[in-house]
Design a protein around this motif. Structure first.
Motif, PDB file in Angstrom:
ATOM      1  N   ASP A   1       0.708   3.661   2.087  1.00  0.00           N
ATOM      2  CA  ASP A   1       1.108   3.942   3.476  1.00  0.00           C
ATOM      3  C   ASP A   1       2.348   3.146   3.858  1.00  0.00           C
TER       4      ASP A   1
ATOM      5  N   SER B   1       0.805  10.321   9.845  1.00  0.00           N
ATOM      6  CA  SER B   1      -0.083   9.711   8.845  1.00  0.00           C
ATOM      7  C   SER B   1      -1.558   9.995   9.106  1.00  0.00           C
TER       8      SER B   1
ATOM      9  N   TRP C   1      -3.398  12.369   6.555  1.00  0.00           N
ATOM     10  CA  TRP C   1      -3.865  12.001   5.213  1.00  0.00           C
ATOM     11  C   TRP C   1      -4.719  10.735   5.175  1.00  0.00           C
ATOM     12  N   GLU C   2      -4.933  10.074   6.319  1.00  0.00           N
ATOM     13  CA  GLU C   2      -5.783   8.887   6.317  1.00  0.00           C
ATOM     14  C   GLU C   2      -6.741   8.955   7.496  1.00  0.00           C
ATOM     15  N   SER C   3      -7.830   8.226   7.392  1.00  0.00           N
ATOM     16  CA  SER C   3      -8.858   8.202   8.445  1.00  0.00           C
ATOM     17  C   SER C   3      -9.108   6.791   8.968  1.00  0.00           C
ATOM     18  N   GLY C   4      -8.264   5.837   8.597  1.00  0.00           N
ATOM     19  CA  GLY C   4      -8.456   4.461   9.030  1.00  0.00           C
ATOM     20  C   GLY C   4      -7.931   4.232  10.437  1.00  0.00           C
TER      21      GLY C   4
ATOM     22  N   THR D   1       0.864  -1.184   0.000  1.00  0.00           N
ATOM     23  CA  THR D   1       0.000   0.000   0.000  1.00  0.00           C
ATOM     24  C   THR D   1       0.899   1.232   0.000  1.00  0.00           C
TER      25      THR D   1
END
Length: 249
Positions: free
Chosen positions: A47, A96, A99-102, A45
């Motif tokens: 990430d 991180s 830029w991500e919401s997981g 990925t």
């Protein structure tokens, strides 16, 4: 001054191993159930690129440069390169979140709480702390080397200078022999005859060195009349030349 390769070899080797671990563990960790997000091997990925591969590559490059560093500037640069990789391992998961919401930087750590703690430490925080420690140690080691290397060079300069003086003396030996061989045969014969005489028969003036002030004064006295004659001749020639030129006019 060039430094020995052992200055950063051990730290560089450890940093290379840690960088390989950080860059490859997301892809090979699922082989022994040590993974984030999904438990499948070689799962790529973006990430994982930014949070694992990139800092791992910086750490590997810094370690390799440390192994081959021979100067202060090269060692410090390599140490800072690896230190940046270690800092990114530590702060990357928190950065991180911009830029991500997981759940988590590269997914949720899997399995039980103990294994999740080991995954967070082994993937990011503990790994980054080790990289920071070894890179900072290598930077300090290279920064302290110039003074020590200068002292070692000063200590080693003594035998080097002695060897250089011995080589100069050896080179000057044949030249002195050649100058001795070039002396007139009469002088060499006179010296050998004087050396063969008994000690009681040798006169004091003969044994006295010719380089003293007593031997130099007669030579100067003999040379002065000749210089005066030459000077008088030159002056008379100048006067005659002037008189002839005046008469012609």
């Amino acid at each position: 001054m060039r430094l020995p390769r052992s200055t950063g070899a051990v730290s560089g080797l450890l940093l290379v191993v840690l960088g390989l671990w950080g860059a490859l563990i997301p892809f090979v960790g699922p082989y022994f159930d040590y993974s984030f997000g999904v438990n499948s091997t070689w799962h790529y990925t973006s990430d994982r690129l930014w949070l694992d591969i990139l800092p791992g590559a910086l750490t590997i490059i810094g370690g390799l440069l440390l192994i081959g560093a021979r100067t202060r500037s090269a060692g410090i640069f390599a140490g800072w390169l690896a230190l940046i990789g270690g800092v990114w391992f530590v702060v990357g998961p928190a950065v991180s979140l911009t830029w991500e919401s997981g759940q988590g930087p590269i997914g949720q750590p899997l399995f039980g709480s103990t294994r999740q703690m080991l995954e967070l430490v082994g993937y990011f925080y503990g790994l980054g702390a080790l990289v920071l420690a070894f890179s900072a140690f290598s930077i300090g080691r290279f920064m302290s080397r110039p003074r020590l290397a200068t002292e070692a060079g000063a200590v080693a300069s003594g035998p080097w200078r002695r060897r250089r003086a011995a080589s100069r003396a050896a080179a000057a030996g044949p030249a002195a022999d050649e100058r001795t061989a070039e002396r007139p045969a009469a002088e060499r014969a006179a010296g050998e005859t004087a050396a063969e005489r008994p000690a009681g028969e040798r006169a004091a003036p003969e044994t006295a060195p010719a380089t003293g002030t007593g031997a130099a004064e007669p030579a100067r006295a003999q040379g002065r009349p000749e210089k005066r004659r030459l000077f008088v001749r030159r002056r008379r020639g100048a006067y005659r030349t002037r008189e002839e030129s005046t008469a012609e006019r």
